[in-house]
Design a protein around this motif. Structure first.
Motif, PDB file in Angstrom:
ATOM      1  N   HIS A 118      46.416  53.113  30.341  1.00 37.95           N
ATOM      2  CA  HIS A 118      45.147  53.007  30.672  1.00 37.95           C
ATOM      3  C   HIS A 118      44.602  53.579  32.024  1.00 37.95           C
ATOM      4  CE1 HIS A 118      44.563  53.168  26.229  1.00 37.95           C
ATOM      5  NE2 HIS A 118      45.514  51.614  25.917  1.00 37.95           N
ATOM      6  N   SER A 119      43.180  53.516  32.304  1.00 40.24           N
ATOM      7  CA  SER A 119      42.453  53.341  33.477  1.00 40.24           C
ATOM      8  C   SER A 119      42.763  51.886  34.095  1.00 40.24           C
ATOM      9  CB  SER A 119      41.281  53.738  33.878  1.00 40.24           C
ATOM     10  OG  SER A 119      40.157  52.822  32.890  1.00 40.24           O
ATOM     11  N   ALA A 120      42.319  51.206  35.082  1.00 44.84           N
ATOM     12  CA  ALA A 120      42.011  50.141  35.013  1.00 44.84           C
ATOM     13  C   ALA A 120      40.553  49.629  34.400  1.00 44.84           C
ATOM     14  CB  ALA A 120      41.696  49.245  36.711  1.00 44.84           C
ATOM     15  N   VAL A 138      34.384  32.289  33.333  1.00 43.86           N
ATOM     16  CA  VAL A 138      34.135  33.453  33.623  1.00 43.86           C
ATOM     17  C   VAL A 138      32.666  33.851  33.053  1.00 43.86           C
ATOM     18  CG1 VAL A 138      34.408  35.893  33.513  1.00 43.86           C
ATOM     19  CG2 VAL A 138      36.055  34.635  34.624  1.00 43.86           C
ATOM     20  N   LEU A 139      33.252  33.463  31.514  1.00 42.09           N
ATOM     21  CA  LEU A 139      32.478  33.637  30.980  1.00 42.09           C
ATOM     22  C   LEU A 139      30.794  32.894  30.814  1.00 42.09           C
ATOM     23  CD1 LEU A 139      34.497  33.089  27.120  1.00 42.09           C
ATOM     24  CD2 LEU A 139      33.293  34.905  28.451  1.00 42.09           C
ATOM     25  N   GLN A 140      31.112  31.575  30.833  1.00 44.36           N
ATOM     26  CA  GLN A 140      29.707  30.521  31.688  1.00 44.36           C
ATOM     27  C   GLN A 140      29.167  31.475  32.938  1.00 44.36           C
ATOM     28  OE1 GLN A 140      28.963  27.742  30.233  1.00 44.36           O
ATOM     29  NE2 GLN A 140      27.261  28.560  30.789  1.00 44.36           N
ATOM     30  N   GLU A 141      29.473  31.815  33.774  1.00 48.28           N
ATOM     31  CA  GLU A 141      29.142  32.620  34.222  1.00 48.28           C
ATOM     32  C   GLU A 141      28.496  33.833  34.414  1.00 48.28           C
ATOM     33  OE1 GLU A 141      30.648  35.239  38.206  1.00 48.28           O
ATOM     34  OE2 GLU A 141      31.331  33.297  38.099  1.00 48.28           O
ATOM     35  N   VAL A 142      28.846  34.440  33.484  1.00 49.70           N
ATOM     36  CA  VAL A 142      28.682  35.303  32.884  1.00 49.70           C
ATOM     37  C   VAL A 142      26.655  35.576  32.636  1.00 49.70           C
ATOM     38  CG1 VAL A 142      28.924  37.389  31.247  1.00 49.70           C
ATOM     39  CG2 VAL A 142      30.317  37.126  33.029  1.00 49.70           C
ATOM     40  N   VAL A 196      35.168  43.196  36.315  1.00 49.13           N
ATOM     41  CA  VAL A 196      36.344  43.509  35.648  1.00 49.13           C
ATOM     42  C   VAL A 196      36.692  41.966  35.982  1.00 49.13           C
ATOM     43  CG1 VAL A 196      39.103  44.020  36.091  1.00 49.13           C
ATOM     44  CG2 VAL A 196      37.382  45.903  35.802  1.00 49.13           C
ATOM     45  N   HIS A 197      37.189  40.391  35.631  1.00 48.11           N
ATOM     46  CA  HIS A 197      37.408  39.679  36.081  1.00 48.11           C
ATOM     47  C   HIS A 197      39.121  39.070  35.256  1.00 48.11           C
ATOM     48  CE1 HIS A 197      33.188  38.500  36.553  1.00 48.11           C
ATOM     49  NE2 HIS A 197      33.531  39.218  35.630  1.00 48.11           N
ATOM     50  N   ARG A 198      39.654  39.439  36.723  1.00 46.06           N
ATOM     51  CA  ARG A 198      41.063  39.596  36.573  1.00 46.06           C
ATOM     52  C   ARG A 198      41.752  38.171  36.058  1.00 46.06           C
ATOM     53  NH1 ARG A 198      44.853  43.609  36.198  1.00 46.06           N
ATOM     54  NH2 ARG A 198      44.758  44.471  38.262  1.00 46.06           N
ATOM     55  N   LEU A 212      37.504  40.900  30.673  1.00 49.66           N
ATOM     56  CA  LEU A 212      38.471  40.106  31.057  1.00 49.66           C
ATOM     57  C   LEU A 212      39.873  40.960  30.926  1.00 49.66           C
ATOM     58  CD1 LEU A 212      37.308  36.752  29.488  1.00 49.66           C
ATOM     59  CD2 LEU A 212      36.510  37.504  31.434  1.00 49.66           C
ATOM     60  N   ARG A 213      40.501  41.176  32.492  1.00 53.45           N
ATOM     61  CA  ARG A 213      41.834  42.124  32.205  1.00 53.45           C
ATOM     62  C   ARG A 213      42.622  40.906  32.571  1.00 53.45           C
ATOM     63  NH1 ARG A 213      43.411  47.548  33.774  1.00 53.45           N
ATOM     64  NH2 ARG A 213      45.594  47.849  33.555  1.00 53.45           N
ATOM     65  N   THR A 214      43.933  41.045  31.641  1.00 50.37           N
ATOM     66  CA  THR A 214      44.826  40.342  32.184  1.00 50.37           C
ATOM     67  C   THR A 214      45.719  40.596  33.616  1.00 50.37           C
ATOM     68  OG1 THR A 214      46.235  41.009  30.770  1.00 50.37           O
ATOM     69  CG2 THR A 214      44.860  39.472  29.500  1.00 50.37           C
TER      70      THR A 214
END
Length: 109
Positions: A43-45, A81-85, A59-61, A32-34
């Motif tokens: 850092h890399s993406a 996002v967490l529920q989907e994962v 990666v989820h923005r 989970l990336r802000t």
């Protein structure tokens, strides 16, 4: 705690951080990336997760910053996002026998 005790705690935490060497994680990683990331260029993406996993990194923005990630209105998106994962893992059977202490989920900074 006194200022001296807080300084000692900070120094111990910093020393532990510098000694830490993550082991390789065998599963996919959900990151989970802000949107606001101050270390962009350092850092890399993938924020270094590609160095500890040879598998896919999803990666989820998430809007906001590391400090607002777990506050509304961004918390709602994190929960979705967490529920989907978790639902995807249940459907694919990946959660059966998974080591719950493994770093399969990483919050973006």
């Amino acid at each position: 705690p006194t200022v001296w005790e807080m300084i000692q705690l900070f120094v111990k935490g910093l020393a532990a951080t510098l000694r830490y060497r993550p082991s390789v994680y065998a599963g996919d990683v959900t990151l989970l990336r802000t949107d606001v990331h101050r270390a962009e260029g350092i850092h890399s993406a993938l924020l270094g997760w590609d160095t500890v996993s040879g598998r896919a990194i999803h990666v989820h923005r998430i809007p906001g910053s590391h400090l607002t990630l777990l506050r509304q209105p961004h918390l709602r998106m994190v929960a979705e996002v967490l529920q989907e994962v978790l639902d995807d893992a249940d459907r694919s059977g990946e959660r059966e026998g998974a080591d719950e202490s493994s770093p399969a989920l990483a919050a973006g900074q």
